[in-house]
Scaffold this motif. Sequence first.
Motif, short mmCIF file in Angstrom:
data_model
loop_
_atom_site.label_atom_id
_atom_site.label_comp_id
_atom_site.label_asym_id
_atom_site.label_seq_id
_atom_site.Cartn_x
_atom_site.Cartn_y
_atom_site.Cartn_z
N ASP A 90 0.82 -1.21 0.00
CA ASP A 90 0.00 0.00 0.00
C ASP A 90 0.85 1.26 0.00
O ASP A 90 0.40 2.33 -0.43
N LEU A 91 2.09 1.13 0.51
CA LEU A 91 2.99 2.27 0.61
C LEU A 91 4.40 1.73 0.74
O LEU A 91 4.61 0.70 1.39
N VAL A 92 5.37 2.42 0.15
CA VAL A 92 6.78 2.07 0.31
C VAL A 92 7.46 3.18 1.10
O VAL A 92 7.24 4.37 0.86
N HIS A 93 8.27 2.79 2.08
CA HIS A 93 8.87 3.73 3.03
C HIS A 93 10.39 3.51 3.01
O HIS A 93 10.87 2.45 3.41
N SER A 94 11.13 4.49 2.52
CA SER A 94 12.59 4.34 2.39
C SER A 94 13.34 5.18 3.41
O SER A 94 12.88 6.25 3.82
N HIS A 95 14.50 4.67 3.79
CA HIS A 95 15.34 5.32 4.81
C HIS A 95 16.74 5.53 4.26
O HIS A 95 17.43 4.56 3.94
N THR A 96 17.18 6.77 4.19
CA THR A 96 18.49 7.24 3.71
C THR A 96 18.58 7.14 2.19
O THR A 96 17.82 6.41 1.54
N GLY A 140 2.56 2.46 -8.66
CA GLY A 140 1.49 3.42 -8.43
C GLY A 140 1.08 3.53 -6.98
O GLY A 140 -0.11 3.66 -6.67
N ILE A 141 2.06 3.51 -6.08
CA ILE A 141 1.77 3.60 -4.64
C ILE A 141 2.54 4.79 -4.06
O ILE A 141 3.54 5.24 -4.62
N PRO A 142 2.11 5.32 -2.90
CA PRO A 142 2.84 6.42 -2.27
C PRO A 142 4.25 5.99 -1.84
O PRO A 142 4.46 4.85 -1.40
N GLU A 197 12.06 15.25 -4.31
CA GLU A 197 11.15 16.02 -5.15
C GLU A 197 9.95 15.19 -5.59
O GLU A 197 8.84 15.70 -5.73
N GLY A 198 10.15 13.88 -5.78
CA GLY A 198 9.08 13.04 -6.28
C GLY A 198 8.28 12.32 -5.22
O GLY A 198 7.20 11.79 -5.51
N ALA A 199 8.77 12.29 -3.99
CA ALA A 199 8.10 11.52 -2.93
C ALA A 199 6.73 12.09 -2.58
O ALA A 199 6.48 13.29 -2.70
N THR A 200 5.87 11.21 -2.11
CA THR A 200 4.56 11.63 -1.62
C THR A 200 4.71 12.46 -0.36
O THR A 200 3.99 13.44 -0.14
N GLY A 201 5.64 12.06 0.49
CA GLY A 201 5.85 12.77 1.75
C GLY A 201 7.20 12.44 2.34
O GLY A 201 7.85 11.45 1.96
N ILE A 202 7.65 13.28 3.27
CA ILE A 202 8.95 13.12 3.92
C ILE A 202 8.75 13.28 5.41
O ILE A 202 8.10 14.23 5.87
N GLY A 206 -0.05 7.08 11.61
CA GLY A 206 -0.90 8.21 11.24
C GLY A 206 -0.44 8.87 9.95
O GLY A 206 -1.25 9.27 9.11
N VAL A 207 0.88 9.01 9.78
CA VAL A 207 1.43 9.57 8.54
C VAL A 207 1.15 8.64 7.37
O VAL A 207 0.78 9.08 6.27
N TYR A 208 1.33 7.32 7.59
CA TYR A 208 1.01 6.35 6.53
C TYR A 208 -0.43 6.54 6.04
O TYR A 208 -0.70 6.57 4.84
N GLU A 209 -1.36 6.63 6.97
CA GLU A 209 -2.77 6.72 6.61
C GLU A 209 -3.06 7.98 5.80
O GLU A 209 -3.81 7.96 4.81
N LYS A 210 -2.43 9.09 6.20
CA LYS A 210 -2.61 10.33 5.44
C LYS A 210 -2.06 10.18 4.03
O LYS A 210 -2.69 10.60 3.05
N ALA A 211 -0.86 9.61 3.91
CA ALA A 211 -0.23 9.47 2.60
C ALA A 211 -1.04 8.56 1.68
O ALA A 211 -1.24 8.85 0.49
N ILE A 212 -1.53 7.46 2.22
CA ILE A 212 -2.32 6.50 1.43
C ILE A 212 -3.64 7.12 0.98
O ILE A 212 -4.12 6.85 -0.13
#
Length: 398
Positions: free
Chosen positions: A82-88, A103-105, A140-145, A386-392
């Motif tokens: 549902d979402l991909v979350h990257s670190h560094t 096609g996911i956040p 620049e392209g990320a859904t959120g930081i 909570g951030v995940y839910e907003k981004a999704i």
Amino acid sequence: MRIDLITKEYPPFIYGGAGVHVAELVRVLRKQIDVKVHCFGEDRNETDTFAYRHSAEFEAVNGALQTMATDLSMVSAIAGADLVHSHTWYANFAGQVAGTLHGIPHLITAHSLEPLRPWKEQQLGGGYRLSSWVERTAYEGATGIIAVSDGMRQDILRAYPQLDPQKVAVVHNGIDLDAFQAADNPDLVRANGVNPDQRSVVFVGRITMQKGLPYLLKAARELPADVQLVICAGAPDTPQILQEVTDLVAELRKVRDNVIWVEKHLSRAELIAMLSAATVFACPSIYEPLGIVNLEAMACGTPVVATATGGIPEVVAHNETGLLVPIEQLMDGSGKPLDEGKFVADFAAALNEMLDHPKIAEFGAAGRRRVEQHFSWDSIAAETIGVYEKAINGKHIG
């Protein structure tokens, strides 16, 4: 909700604060949601955790290209998240490509910023230019930081002024409060060359420009003669900074016989023992998005003397859990002090003030209370979800 988290570091192979953050965050998140981890290196014996290495044809190429090749090998496996979350930056390329392909956040947690580590170009050359491009493109392209401190959020918006501030949120780093607490283990302290019955100033960190170890070594000339300086430091960024630290230690040992340099990577038990035995913990960093090691020291009941830079003032409460040392810094990205002599003198004065403070025990107790109230991983995991839910759901996260 299925979250696919991408990281270079993951247990048992952790060497920095980002790896600690990821390990603790995953542990708590998995109690509530489905989390799959994609990491670098050797295979892990853990459910829903997958390790990747670059292929043989990339063995002799630039390290940044190896990172990008490893990233690309992860992308297909992220299908269905549902979402991909990257670190560094090491993981940002995989996150951005996976987010675009599937096609996911794509959410990024910012632990540091390449523009604020310009010395890496001397070390890595074209590799640093590639890592900087990867980071900028991903941000620049990320859904959120997610920034790990408000200071870090401000740095992100200065480094990348084209970003919409509403897509940058703050969620602090945390601390494992059960694992990190004061522990009296004098034998383990002695095994590392330190006398637990004498006062000590302790530093823990990698040998890198941002950690500011040379400034501490210069300030230590002003410490009382009975105070041990304990440097738990390894993993140098470059031969040059290792040589600088080696030379400064040699010079200091000409005037002090109680400088202990522990070069090995400390186990968690050893780290807790050393922090618990310390009289004062020193953090002379000139760049620190938050500083997990300060949380670790405070959790062990040890007062902190630290530079008032980055996210450190959000952790160390001045005149309550420790002392903050002011610094005027160059604005060229290096963070070096404008007046090194003044910064070194001020740091030495703060260390001496704390060492002889009549209420030093109260500072340590206040530090423990502060991490319990504000930096538990349970609360940080809840904020992250909570951030995940907003981004999704397509909402602003900041």
